[in-house]
Design an enzyme around this catalytic site. Structure first.
Site, PDB file in Angstrom:
ATOM      1  N   LEU A  69     -51.280  26.904  59.972  1.00 34.36           N
ATOM      2  CA  LEU A  69     -51.545  25.670  59.231  1.00 34.36           C
ATOM      3  C   LEU A  69     -50.645  24.533  59.706  1.00 34.36           C
ATOM      4  O   LEU A  69     -49.636  24.777  60.356  1.00 34.36           O
ATOM      5  CB  LEU A  69     -51.360  25.949  57.736  1.00 34.36           C
ATOM      6  CG  LEU A  69     -52.384  26.971  57.221  1.00 34.36           C
ATOM      7  CD1 LEU A  69     -51.915  27.669  55.961  1.00 34.36           C
ATOM      8  CD2 LEU A  69     -53.730  26.283  56.994  1.00 34.36           C
ATOM      9  N   PRO A  70     -51.010  23.277  59.365  1.00 32.10           N
ATOM     10  CA  PRO A  70     -50.321  22.119  59.943  1.00 32.10           C
ATOM     11  C   PRO A  70     -48.872  21.934  59.513  1.00 32.10           C
ATOM     12  O   PRO A  70     -48.080  22.859  59.578  1.00 32.10           O
ATOM     13  CB  PRO A  70     -51.160  20.927  59.512  1.00 32.10           C
ATOM     14  CG  PRO A  70     -52.325  21.459  58.822  1.00 32.10           C
ATOM     15  CD  PRO A  70     -52.080  22.886  58.499  1.00 32.10           C
ATOM     16  N   THR A 103     -45.452  26.445  61.837  1.00 36.78           N
ATOM     17  CA  THR A 103     -44.030  26.103  61.912  1.00 36.78           C
ATOM     18  C   THR A 103     -43.623  25.518  60.570  1.00 36.78           C
ATOM     19  O   THR A 103     -44.016  24.395  60.228  1.00 36.78           O
ATOM     20  CB  THR A 103     -43.778  25.055  63.034  1.00 36.78           C
ATOM     21  OG1 THR A 103     -44.291  25.571  64.261  1.00 36.78           O
ATOM     22  CG2 THR A 103     -42.305  24.760  63.171  1.00 36.78           C
ATOM     23  N   LYS A 188     -37.562  29.222  65.625  1.00 37.56           N
ATOM     24  CA  LYS A 188     -38.486  28.180  66.094  1.00 37.56           C
ATOM     25  C   LYS A 188     -37.869  26.783  65.940  1.00 37.56           C
ATOM     26  O   LYS A 188     -37.913  25.974  66.863  1.00 37.56           O
ATOM     27  CB  LYS A 188     -39.803  28.299  65.310  1.00 37.56           C
ATOM     28  CG  LYS A 188     -40.784  27.169  65.511  1.00 37.56           C
ATOM     29  CD  LYS A 188     -41.392  27.165  66.890  1.00 37.56           C
ATOM     30  CE  LYS A 188     -42.305  25.951  67.074  1.00 37.56           C
ATOM     31  NZ  LYS A 188     -42.730  25.793  68.449  1.00 37.56           N
ATOM     32  N   LYS A 263     -41.811  16.224  63.035  1.00 32.92           N
ATOM     33  CA  LYS A 263     -41.921  17.160  61.906  1.00 32.92           C
ATOM     34  C   LYS A 263     -40.916  18.303  62.041  1.00 32.92           C
ATOM     35  O   LYS A 263     -40.210  18.655  61.091  1.00 32.92           O
ATOM     36  CB  LYS A 263     -43.346  17.709  61.863  1.00 32.92           C
ATOM     37  CG  LYS A 263     -43.509  18.931  60.973  1.00 32.92           C
ATOM     38  CD  LYS A 263     -44.702  19.766  61.383  1.00 32.92           C
ATOM     39  CE  LYS A 263     -44.388  21.226  61.311  1.00 32.92           C
ATOM     40  NZ  LYS A 263     -45.466  22.097  61.708  1.00 32.92           N
TER      41      LYS A 263
HETATM   42  P1  NAD Z   1     -54.028  21.303  63.517  1.00 38.21           P
HETATM   43  O1  NAD Z   1     -53.777  20.194  62.565  1.00 38.21           O
HETATM   44  O2  NAD Z   1     -54.810  21.050  64.765  1.00 38.21           O
HETATM   45  O3  NAD Z   1     -54.763  22.534  62.767  1.00 38.21           O
HETATM   46  C1  NAD Z   1     -54.522  22.915  61.465  1.00 38.21           C
HETATM   47  C2  NAD Z   1     -55.807  23.426  60.839  1.00 38.21           C
HETATM   48  O4  NAD Z   1     -55.528  23.857  59.503  1.00 38.21           O
HETATM   49  C3  NAD Z   1     -56.918  22.368  60.741  1.00 38.21           C
HETATM   50  O5  NAD Z   1     -58.121  22.889  61.259  1.00 38.21           O
HETATM   51  C4  NAD Z   1     -57.024  22.078  59.241  1.00 38.21           C
HETATM   52  O6  NAD Z   1     -58.334  21.722  58.835  1.00 38.21           O
HETATM   53  C5  NAD Z   1     -56.594  23.411  58.655  1.00 38.21           C
HETATM   54  N1  NAD Z   1     -56.077  23.300  57.285  1.00 38.21           N
HETATM   55  C6  NAD Z   1     -55.246  22.388  56.756  1.00 38.21           C
HETATM   56  N2  NAD Z   1     -54.967  22.651  55.468  1.00 38.21           N
HETATM   57  C7  NAD Z   1     -55.682  23.757  55.172  1.00 38.21           C
HETATM   58  C8  NAD Z   1     -55.836  24.526  53.986  1.00 38.21           C
HETATM   59  N3  NAD Z   1     -55.198  24.202  52.850  1.00 38.21           N
HETATM   60  N4  NAD Z   1     -56.653  25.604  54.025  1.00 38.21           N
HETATM   61  C9  NAD Z   1     -57.313  25.945  55.167  1.00 38.21           C
HETATM   62  N5  NAD Z   1     -57.209  25.254  56.318  1.00 38.21           N
HETATM   63  C10 NAD Z   1     -56.392  24.183  56.318  1.00 38.21           C
HETATM   64  O7  NAD Z   1     -52.579  21.898  63.865  1.00 38.21           O
HETATM   65  P2  NAD Z   1     -52.173  22.734  65.173  1.00 38.21           P
HETATM   66  O8  NAD Z   1     -51.793  21.822  66.278  1.00 38.21           O
HETATM   67  O9  NAD Z   1     -53.183  23.801  65.383  1.00 38.21           O
HETATM   68  O10 NAD Z   1     -50.784  23.374  64.676  1.00 38.21           O
HETATM   69  C11 NAD Z   1     -50.757  24.421  63.728  1.00 38.21           C
HETATM   70  C12 NAD Z   1     -49.299  24.855  63.538  1.00 38.21           C
HETATM   71  O11 NAD Z   1     -48.779  25.300  64.790  1.00 38.21           O
HETATM   72  C13 NAD Z   1     -48.362  23.746  63.055  1.00 38.21           C
HETATM   73  O12 NAD Z   1     -47.496  24.263  62.095  1.00 38.21           O
HETATM   74  C14 NAD Z   1     -47.660  23.297  64.320  1.00 38.21           C
HETATM   75  O13 NAD Z   1     -46.375  22.767  64.066  1.00 38.21           O
HETATM   76  C15 NAD Z   1     -47.567  24.607  65.081  1.00 38.21           C
HETATM   77  N6  NAD Z   1     -47.505  24.462  66.538  1.00 38.21           N
HETATM   78  C16 NAD Z   1     -48.325  23.578  67.174  1.00 38.21           C
HETATM   79  C17 NAD Z   1     -48.236  23.457  68.559  1.00 38.21           C
HETATM   80  C18 NAD Z   1     -49.132  22.475  69.300  1.00 38.21           C
HETATM   81  O14 NAD Z   1     -48.861  22.210  70.485  1.00 38.21           O
HETATM   82  N7  NAD Z   1     -50.186  21.944  68.676  1.00 38.21           N
HETATM   83  C19 NAD Z   1     -47.337  24.241  69.292  1.00 38.21           C
HETATM   84  C20 NAD Z   1     -46.533  25.163  68.621  1.00 38.21           C
HETATM   85  C21 NAD Z   1     -46.628  25.264  67.229  1.00 38.21           C
END
Ligand code: NAD
Length: 316
Positions: A69-70, A103, A188, A263
């Site tokens: 999740l975000p 994260t 992390k 973040k």
């Molecule tokens: P994103 O925003 O692309 O995806 C998050 C998904 O969660 C979305 O599809 C959203 O609709 C869904 N969502 C939000 N609230 C929800 C809820 N209450 N119930 C169900 N679904 C819900 O984010 P991302 O880039 O995929 O990142 C996800 C996590 O991974 C974050 O915590 C981020 O910090 C971590 N992360 C991201 C990266 C990167 O490069 N993008 C790298 C390492 C770690």
């Protein structure tokens, strides 16, 4: 040792989760998925994957549930503890294992882990009566998620970690056991604060070097064969024109967004405050990344700090 009959629920099918869930499918796991975004749910149902309306329905269908999740800890708390959340069944849940790869801060991970271990399993398997939670954030961005080369940093019970390893290795190439609950989250945010500060150091030095008359390519060669060598200088150089295949070579597109770095620095600062550790460099790095975001560079890769904060120039 836990035994799983390969039924995996996945919640949060965004940039990372979509690709991670796809790799689990390719590895042959039986999946059920949920996201608040209807479009992404449709993409999965078109691929023949059962989509569920709530996290609770995912829990009812799965032996293991993974969340990706975000930003805010609230989203993770909501998916676990909210109405229709994974733990809505109160003291009786189906999944043996709940893995959070988002994260978030270590304290929230520890609180959720405690709530999970207070539940009991609907169907007892082996000698396990209680479900367990692992915090397993990842290093590696969208490309690593796609290629299945993520690194998982895992906190929680070591037995559960061993049992979950095949799942991690279907989505990544490295797994590191970090100790008890919340330690994956701690690893992390410490990794990312190091990455932020080293990127600022490299960007600052390369900008100063340019102003003093030394080209970024030459100075990069010096850094990379001297004591200042680091990932930001030798693998992810922030100067457009110095290195191919990095975000700097494509107008800082792709990569790891500045808003995600801001973040993660916020999470590090909040955790530092909680344990009474002074982190002045993290604090300054957070200010810089917050400014970058305010100035409209929130979606660009975090190495854009070289150009959009320091005013460094392209290598010609
Ligand atoms: P994103 O925003 O692309 O995806 C998050 C998904 O969660 C979305 O599809 C959203 O609709 C869904 N969502 C939000 N609230 C929800 C809820 N209450 N119930 C169900 N679904 C819900 O984010 P991302 O880039 O995929 O990142 C996800 C996590 O991974 C974050 O915590 C981020 O910090 C971590 N992360 C991201 C990266 C990167 O490069 N993008 C790298 C390492 C770690």
């Amino acid at each position: 040792m836990l035994f799983f009959d390969q039924s995996v629920g996945f919640i949060g099918l965004g940039n990372m989760g979509f690709r991670m869930a796809s790799n689990l499918m390719k590895a042959g796991y039986k999946m059920a998925v949920h996201d608040v975004n209807c479009n992404v749910m449709k993409m999965f149902s078109d691929m023949g994957v059962p989509t569920k309306e709530t996290p609770f329905e995912v829990a009812e269908a799965s032996d293991v549930v993974i969340t990706m999740l975000p930003s805010s800890s609230h989203q993770v708390l909501d998916v676990y503890n909210g109405p229709n959340g994974l733990l809505q069944g109160g003291n009786s849940v189906r999944p043996q294992l709940l893995i959070d790869s988002s994260t978030i801060d270590p304290q929230t991970s520890r609180n959720i882990s405690a709530a999970v271990s207070n539940c009991i399993l609907k169907e007892k398997k082996d000698s396990w009566e209680n479900p367990v939670m692992l915090d397993a954030p990842v290093s590696g961005g969208v490309l690593a998620a796609e290629a299945g080369t993520l690194t998982f940093m895992v906190g929680g019970s070591e037995d559960a970690y061993q049992a979950a390893k095949p799942l991690f290795l279907s989505m990544g190439k490295n797994t590191i056991y970090c100790g008890g609950a919340g330690n994956g989250a701690a690893a992390k945010i410490c990794n990312n604060l190091t990455m932020a500060v080293s990127m600022l150091g490299v960007s600052e030095a390369l900008t100063l070097g340019q102003s003093l008359g030394i080209s970024a390519s030459t100075l990069t060669k010096i850094l990379n064969s001297s004591s200042a060598r680091c990932w930001s200088s030798d693998s992810y150089n922030p100067v457009p024109g110095v290195m191919e295949g990095v975000p700097a070579s494509r107008n800082y597109g792709g990569g790891f967004a500045s808003k995600l770095m801001a973040k993660d620095l916020n999470l590090a600062l909040a955790s530092a405050k909680e344990v009474g550790v002074d982190c002045p460099l993290t604090s300054q790095a957070q200010d810089i990344y917050a400014k970058l975001c305010e100035n409209g560079h929130d979606s660009k890769d975090f190495s854009c700090v070289f150009q959009h904060y320091y005013g460094g120039k392209d290598e010609v």
